[in-house]
Motif scaffolding. Structure first.
Motif, mmCIF file in Angstrom:
data_model
loop_
_atom_site.group_PDB
_atom_site.id
_atom_site.type_symbol
_atom_site.label_atom_id
_atom_site.label_comp_id
_atom_site.label_asym_id
_atom_site.label_seq_id
_atom_site.Cartn_x
_atom_site.Cartn_y
_atom_site.Cartn_z
ATOM 1 N N GLN A 165 6.702 -0.838 2.385
ATOM 2 C CA GLN A 165 7.568 -1.506 3.038
ATOM 3 C C GLN A 165 6.850 -2.773 3.877
ATOM 4 O O GLN A 165 7.327 -3.853 4.064
ATOM 5 C CB GLN A 165 8.313 -0.880 4.335
ATOM 6 N N GLN A 166 5.410 -2.512 4.257
ATOM 7 C CA GLN A 166 4.938 -3.697 5.028
ATOM 8 C C GLN A 166 4.551 -4.703 4.085
ATOM 9 O O GLN A 166 4.227 -5.844 4.286
ATOM 10 C CB GLN A 166 3.564 -2.637 5.733
ATOM 11 N N SER A 187 5.490 4.830 1.686
ATOM 12 C CA SER A 187 6.550 4.171 1.904
ATOM 13 C C SER A 187 6.572 3.128 3.013
ATOM 14 O O SER A 187 6.853 2.056 2.898
ATOM 15 C CB SER A 187 7.797 4.916 2.066
ATOM 16 N N ARG A 188 5.838 3.590 4.120
ATOM 17 C CA ARG A 188 5.471 2.352 5.363
ATOM 18 C C ARG A 188 4.630 1.185 4.775
ATOM 19 O O ARG A 188 4.948 0.157 5.114
ATOM 20 C CB ARG A 188 5.059 3.336 6.307
ATOM 21 N N THR A 198 5.613 9.587 3.081
ATOM 22 C CA THR A 198 5.780 8.901 4.459
ATOM 23 C C THR A 198 5.121 7.532 4.689
ATOM 24 O O THR A 198 5.304 6.562 4.863
ATOM 25 C CB THR A 198 6.022 9.899 5.468
#
Length: 174
Positions: A27-28, A23-24, A20
């Motif tokens: 993505q950033q 992946s954040r 979690t």
């Protein structure tokens, strides 16, 4: 989330407390990230969709990361693979790389190093053919006024036979 024009990463790991936040972060950094919680789901996603990079854990339910990587390589899938795993022995790393992985990083890891490895793997072309290098000699860097290259030839035993190795190291000029 908009996935067009973004490099796509498939992150396959059964540890939600890692996937979690990771992946954040990815993505950033501008990547489109899909998650799979086990090897079977990861294999299905990898077969259905096209990814620029796969980040795999080794020890997962249903299908291990090693089995997933081997299955994809046997099908001719050349998507770069980065193992991100707690398996930390030299034998583990060799097995992972021999299974088809392009890189291997042991947990716990430094985020900056992982991101650098992701960038490096994504810079590599994935559809290269090996050039014909039979008989070619490696080029040496030009000698500057303060440095030169020295060649040392040695022999290593591999599988009962000799393998000639040439090591190149820098040596200061006199």
């Amino acid at each position: 989330m908009e996935h067009f024009n973004k490099l796509r990463i498939l992150l396959v790991d059964d540890e939600a407390e890692l996937t979690t936040p990771l992946s954040r972060v990815l993505q950033q950094e501008g990547y489109a990230v899909d998650l799979a919680q086990d090897g079977e789901q990861g294999l299905e996603l990898a077969r259905r969709s096209s990814y620029h990079l796969l980040i795999l854990d080794w020890m997962m339910p249903k299908i291990s990361g090693i089995e997933l990587c081997q299955a994809l390589r046997q099908q001719g899938d050349r998507t770069p693979v980065l193992f991100l795993t707690a398996k930390d022995t030299v034998d583990d790393r060799v097995e992972g790389l021999d299974a088809g992985a392009d890189d291997y990083l042991v947990k716990p890891f430094e985020l900056r190093e992982l991101l650098a490895r992701v960038r490096a793997l994504l810079r590599r072309p994935t559809n290269l053919t090996a050039p014909d290098t039979a008989g070619a000699r490696p080029a040496l860097a030009p000698c500057s006024s303060s440095k030169t290259w020295n060649s040392i030839q040695t022999t290593a035993r591999l599988g009962g036979g000799d393998a000639g190795l040439i090591c190149r190291k820098k040596k200061r000029c006199c």
